[in-house]
Design a protein around this motif. Structure first.
Motif, PDB file in Angstrom:
ATOM      1  N   PRO A  32      37.427  37.125  30.677  1.00 16.47           N
ATOM      2  CA  PRO A  32      38.071  36.713  31.930  1.00 16.47           C
ATOM      3  C   PRO A  32      38.746  37.923  32.564  1.00 16.47           C
ATOM      4  O   PRO A  32      39.368  38.711  31.854  1.00 16.47           O
ATOM      5  N   LYS A  35      43.919  37.198  32.932  1.00 14.81           N
ATOM      6  CA  LYS A  35      44.273  36.628  31.638  1.00 14.81           C
ATOM      7  C   LYS A  35      44.651  35.158  31.767  1.00 14.81           C
ATOM      8  O   LYS A  35      45.448  34.783  32.621  1.00 14.81           O
ATOM      9  N   GLY A  36      44.071  34.339  30.929  1.00 20.81           N
ATOM     10  CA  GLY A  36      44.396  32.920  30.932  1.00 20.81           C
ATOM     11  C   GLY A  36      43.694  32.121  32.008  1.00 20.81           C
ATOM     12  O   GLY A  36      43.863  30.917  32.099  1.00 20.81           O
ATOM     13  N   SER A  37      42.882  32.796  32.846  1.00 19.47           N
ATOM     14  CA  SER A  37      42.185  32.100  33.917  1.00 19.47           C
ATOM     15  C   SER A  37      40.689  32.029  33.606  1.00 19.47           C
ATOM     16  O   SER A  37      40.126  32.971  33.064  1.00 19.47           O
ATOM     17  N   LEU A  38      40.062  30.937  33.957  1.00 16.25           N
ATOM     18  CA  LEU A  38      38.625  30.803  33.742  1.00 16.25           C
ATOM     19  C   LEU A  38      37.871  30.986  35.053  1.00 16.25           C
ATOM     20  O   LEU A  38      36.675  30.752  35.127  1.00 16.25           O
ATOM     21  N   TYR A  41      34.951  36.135  35.598  1.00  9.59           N
ATOM     22  CA  TYR A  41      34.574  36.812  34.371  1.00  9.59           C
ATOM     23  C   TYR A  41      33.967  38.169  34.689  1.00  9.59           C
ATOM     24  O   TYR A  41      33.393  38.367  35.744  1.00  9.59           O
TER      25      TYR A  41
END
Ligand code: ZN
Length: 113
Positions: A32, A35-38, A41
């Motif tokens: 990703p 950070k912490g996000s979908l 990418y």
């Protein structure tokens, strides 16, 4: 049985990767970018070591039909992982709004009675 998965494709070697299978056995991986996000990418393909990966938004990932071999491996060639032609999202939202306005006019008719 059909296996439908979201995939990204390396723009250089055309290998297609199933998103949830990272890291891949050939040394490629997806990370990703936030950070912490979908949402977004970066694909670091094994053909492209040491350089910046290609970037993919989750919304740009393509739905693909995946062969058993490619599914077990986590990645494959365009022959093993085929794009599924899907309706563009615009057409879908037009359909929904048409449905909704039909529904509203039905409600209106009902209230007139
Ligand atoms: Zn590649």
């Amino acid at each position: 049985m059909q296996r439908i998965r979201h995939c990204v494709e390396c723009p250089k070697c055309r290998t297609r990767y199933l998103i949830p299978c990272t890291p891949y056995r050939n040394g490629s991986y997806l990370v990703p970018t936030i950070k912490g996000s979908l949402e977004e990418y970066a694909l670091y393909c094994s053909c492209n070591r040491g350089t910046v990966g290609s970037r993919w938004k989750w919304s740009e990932a393509k739905a693909c039909e995946v062969s058993k071999e490619a599914y077990d491996r986590g990645y494959g060639t365009p022959d093993e992982i085929r794009l599924i032609e899907t309706e563009p999202p615009e057409a879908w939202s037009v359909d929904v709004s048409r449905y909704l306005s039909d529904w509203r006019s039905l409600e209106k008719l009902r209230s007139l009675r």
